[in-house]
Design a protein around this motif. Structure first.
Motif, PDB file in Angstrom:
ATOM      1  N   VAL A 155       0.838  -1.198   0.000  1.00 32.29           N
ATOM      2  CA  VAL A 155       0.000   0.000   0.000  1.00 32.29           C
ATOM      3  C   VAL A 155       0.874   1.249   0.000  1.00 32.29           C
ATOM      4  O   VAL A 155       0.616   2.224  -0.730  1.00 32.29           O
ATOM      5  CB  VAL A 155      -0.950   0.001   1.220  1.00 32.29           C
ATOM      6  N   HIS A 156       1.927   1.226   0.811  1.00 32.53           N
ATOM      7  CA  HIS A 156       2.836   2.390   0.889  1.00 32.53           C
ATOM      8  C   HIS A 156       3.604   2.589  -0.417  1.00 32.53           C
ATOM      9  O   HIS A 156       3.683   3.716  -0.945  1.00 32.53           O
ATOM     10  CB  HIS A 156       3.817   2.191   2.042  1.00 32.53           C
ATOM     11  N   PRO A 216       8.813   7.876   4.639  1.00 30.11           N
ATOM     12  CA  PRO A 216       9.142   6.735   5.503  1.00 30.11           C
ATOM     13  C   PRO A 216       7.969   5.779   5.669  1.00 30.11           C
ATOM     14  O   PRO A 216       6.806   6.172   5.610  1.00 30.11           O
ATOM     15  CB  PRO A 216       9.489   7.398   6.837  1.00 30.11           C
ATOM     16  N   PHE A 217       8.297   4.506   5.876  1.00 29.06           N
ATOM     17  CA  PHE A 217       7.316   3.488   6.263  1.00 29.06           C
ATOM     18  C   PHE A 217       7.718   3.022   7.648  1.00 29.06           C
ATOM     19  O   PHE A 217       8.786   2.421   7.835  1.00 29.06           O
ATOM     20  CB  PHE A 217       7.310   2.316   5.282  1.00 29.06           C
ATOM     21  N   ARG A 271      -0.295   8.729   6.912  1.00 33.88           N
ATOM     22  CA  ARG A 271      -1.351   7.819   6.473  1.00 33.88           C
ATOM     23  C   ARG A 271      -1.315   6.576   7.351  1.00 33.88           C
ATOM     24  O   ARG A 271      -0.247   5.985   7.567  1.00 33.88           O
ATOM     25  CB  ARG A 271      -1.156   7.407   5.022  1.00 33.88           C
ATOM     26  N   ILE A 272      -2.479   6.171   7.854  1.00 39.45           N
ATOM     27  CA  ILE A 272      -2.561   5.033   8.754  1.00 39.45           C
ATOM     28  C   ILE A 272      -2.964   3.781   7.982  1.00 39.45           C
ATOM     29  O   ILE A 272      -3.960   3.760   7.266  1.00 39.45           O
ATOM     30  CB  ILE A 272      -3.572   5.293   9.889  1.00 39.45           C
ATOM     31  N   VAL A 273      -2.155   2.747   8.156  1.00 38.49           N
ATOM     32  CA  VAL A 273      -2.520   1.399   7.709  1.00 38.49           C
ATOM     33  C   VAL A 273      -2.478   0.522   8.948  1.00 38.49           C
ATOM     34  O   VAL A 273      -1.428   0.390   9.580  1.00 38.49           O
ATOM     35  CB  VAL A 273      -1.561   0.851   6.638  1.00 38.49           C
ATOM     36  N   ALA A 274      -3.610  -0.015   9.340  1.00 36.69           N
ATOM     37  CA  ALA A 274      -3.705  -0.854  10.531  1.00 36.69           C
ATOM     38  C   ALA A 274      -3.947  -2.292  10.133  1.00 36.69           C
ATOM     39  O   ALA A 274      -4.349  -2.596   9.010  1.00 36.69           O
ATOM     40  CB  ALA A 274      -4.823  -0.354  11.448  1.00 36.69           C
ATOM     41  N   ALA A 275      -3.679  -3.198  11.083  1.00 38.21           N
ATOM     42  CA  ALA A 275      -3.883  -4.623  10.816  1.00 38.21           C
ATOM     43  C   ALA A 275      -4.341  -5.305  12.094  1.00 38.21           C
ATOM     44  O   ALA A 275      -3.969  -4.904  13.202  1.00 38.21           O
ATOM     45  CB  ALA A 275      -2.601  -5.264  10.302  1.00 38.21           C
TER      46      ALA A 275
END
Length: 560
Positions: free
Chosen positions: A251-252, A261-262, A345-349
């Motif tokens: 996604v990043h 940065p990731f 940007r938020i990517v959650a799991a």
């Protein structure tokens, strides 16, 4: 047996012989019985998967076919008396009720047959490979007003012959399916061999490190491609080991923030206090040991992507603090007063059922709606079997590079691996490949050297310790088919099957149920030292099924 009965059997045999799917023609078979012999209201019931049914229900079954139209959502008891079905499944012998209403009550008579006396004839349908297991029953009714009402012995023989024909048709179809799969496998090996001889070595389909071209994984990749360029938060959902971090990186890398940065944080690995300091940072002297200012992960991810792994594990108190950052993009470091503003940007799991957590009050609803803008469900490895081989080859190549070896899998080793369902998903597959490569005596790993061939499969041990539920946390926990562990025996003449999941989970496939013979149960319990979980492994049953069988046969568990 009279002429009409012989004519009926002849027509039924012809129908089964020409049918590609025996189950689909059962309604026609039942109509033949009605036309020739006045055996009406025919019903075929088959056992369903015990792992997916209501706990406490013994021998769960469903209606597979009828001689009449019925509502598929209606309960099975409307067309087949439940008590009759239980008796046949438990005893494994035919049942004749000369007066159904008198013996089982008025409610046992199907609604469409009430108003006149009915005789019920039900015979078991047995597993073609293991005849002592009942996998279904064939049932029909005869009116007391019928001229053949007193010929129940002939009716039993006719239905038994029809059940036998159906059993053989199912067996034949199963063999055809195995031959087809073997031919396809041989063709794939031939194509691979020709490619290797010609120097052509096509690599697996890859997308940002994600290997696979199965329909399940292709759908997810398309979702990632569509959502990546946007700024919306993404919630990755799936079982443990499905590669959530890999998809987060995809996604990043596919977004406009790819040069930023990731940053990854495992929320489950830190306490509430440490997680606050880790995400928001702290000022010098904010607490004991804070010798200098530290930037938090939100600051470090400014202009990029922050991956919050295991977000379902954070405490309700910290959920409130996190919500403000997600809403406003503002926070203060621990021990500080200056408000920091970031563009992240938020990517959650998560592998938890967040909806259930919200309903219980364990997870804030407003935080749930903030992070679950675009949910993407990652498929378990068992739903993408065509990806197992390229993934296994990838892990083997990585092992060879890191260890300076040239280990490779034999064809039968690849075939064995591809038959497994891997409840631990990709992570477990990697473990299996590395283990086999590390313990191999030579450069070629044979199928018999794999853990599942030697009775040391880690998945099997996990299942044994779990009392019937899935050992792998996730959305599908408790819904995975239990791997079948065979009873130890002397080395057979033919190559044994791997201790893994059944290949064909169809409702009429070979399946052990609670009607296991009393002698076999006692023998297994004695061999297992009267430990139910161990006996379940020996018989290929779940502990719940063992408990049912022991209770049914009145076997008292000995204390050793």
């Amino acid at each position: 047996m009279d002429r009409l009965a012989l004519d009926a059997i002849y027509e039924i045999a012809k129908t089964f012989t020409a049918a590609p799917d025996p189950i689909q023609v059962v309604p026609d078979i039942l109509n033949v019985l009605s036309s020739f012999l006045d055996l009406r209201h025919g019903v075929l019931a088959l056992l369903t998967d015990p792992e997916t049914d209501v706990p406490g229900q013994r021998n769960p079954y469903s209606i597979a076919a009828t001689a009449f139209s019925r509502d598929a959502t209606a309960p099975a008891s409307e067309v087949l008396p439940d008590r009759v079905a239980r008796v046949v499944f438990s005893s494994g012998v035919p049942l004749v009720s000369f007066d159904l209403a008198a013996e089982f009550g008025e409610d046992a008579v199907p609604t469409r047959l009430r108003g006149e006396g009915q005789t019920l004839i039900a015979v078991p349908l047995r597993d073609p490979e293991q005849s002592h297991f009942v996998l279904g029953l064939l049932c029909a009714f005869r009116s007391h007003a019928d001229a053949r009402a007193g010929l129940s012995d002939i009716d039993v023989r006719v239905l038994t012959m029809v059940a036998s024909l159906l059993e053989q048709a199912l067996r034949f179809r199963r063999r055809i399916a195995k031959d087809r799969d073997r031919a396809l496998s041989d063709t794939r090996r031939l194509i691979q061999s020709l490619r290797e001889q010609s120097g052509e070595t096509p690599g697996p389909v890859s997308f940002d490190g994600i290997i696979g071209d199965s329909p399940a994984i292709s759908d997810v990749i398309q979702q990632v491609k569509r959502v990546a360029p946007k700024r919306t938060p993404v919630l990755l959902r799936g079982e443990s080991g499905t590669g959530k971090e890999l998809f987060a990186r995809a996604v990043h890398s596919q977004s406009k923030r790819q040069k930023g940065p990731f940053v990854r944080v495992n929320c489950a690995a830190l306490s509430e206090t440490l997680l606050e300091s880790e995400l928001f940072g702290h000022e010098k002297g904010a607490f004991t040991g804070a010798a200098q200012l530290k930037k938090g992960r939100f600051e470090l991810a400014d202009g990029g992507t922050l991956f919050l792994d295991e977000i379902g594990e954070i405490s309700p108190t910290f959920q409130t603090k996190l919500l403000r950052v997600l809403q406003e993009g503002e926070f203060e470091r621990v021990g500080g007063t200056k408000t920091m503003k970031v563009d992240v940007r938020i990517v959650a799991a998560t592998n938890r059922d967040l909806e259930a957590a919200v309903a219980k009050g364990d997870f804030r609803a407003d935080l749930y709606f903030r992070i679950c803008v675009v949910p993407i469900v990652l498929p378990p490895l068992r739903d993408r079997p065509s990806d197992i081989r390229p993934l296994a080859q990838l892990f083997l190549d990585q092992f060879n590079r890191s260890n300076g070896t040239k280990v490779r899998f034999a064809a039968d080793a690849f075939d064995t691996i591809c038959k497994c369902k891997f409840p631990g998903n990709v992570r477990e597959l990697e473990n299996c490949v590395n283990r086999a490569a590390a313990l191999s005596d030579g450069e070629i790993v044979l199928g018999q050297e794999l853990a599942c061939r030697q009775g040391t499969c880690l998945s099997a041990d996990l299942w044994r310790l779990q009392d019937g539920g899935s050992p792998i946390g996730g959305l599908a926990s408790g819904q995975v088919v239990t791997p079948a562990i065979r009873r130890p025996a002397p080395p057979p003449a033919t190559e044994p099957e791997p201790a893994s999941f059944p290949e064909d989970p169809a409702p009429f496939g070979p399946r052990k149920t609670a009607n296991t013979a009393r002698e076999e149960l006692i023998a297994a319990m004695e061999e297992a030292g009267w430990v139910k979980a161990k006996a379940a492994r020996l018989l290929g049953l779940t502990p719940r099924q063992i408990a049912y069988a022991l209770q049914k046969h009145g076997i008292e568990v000995r204390r050793i």
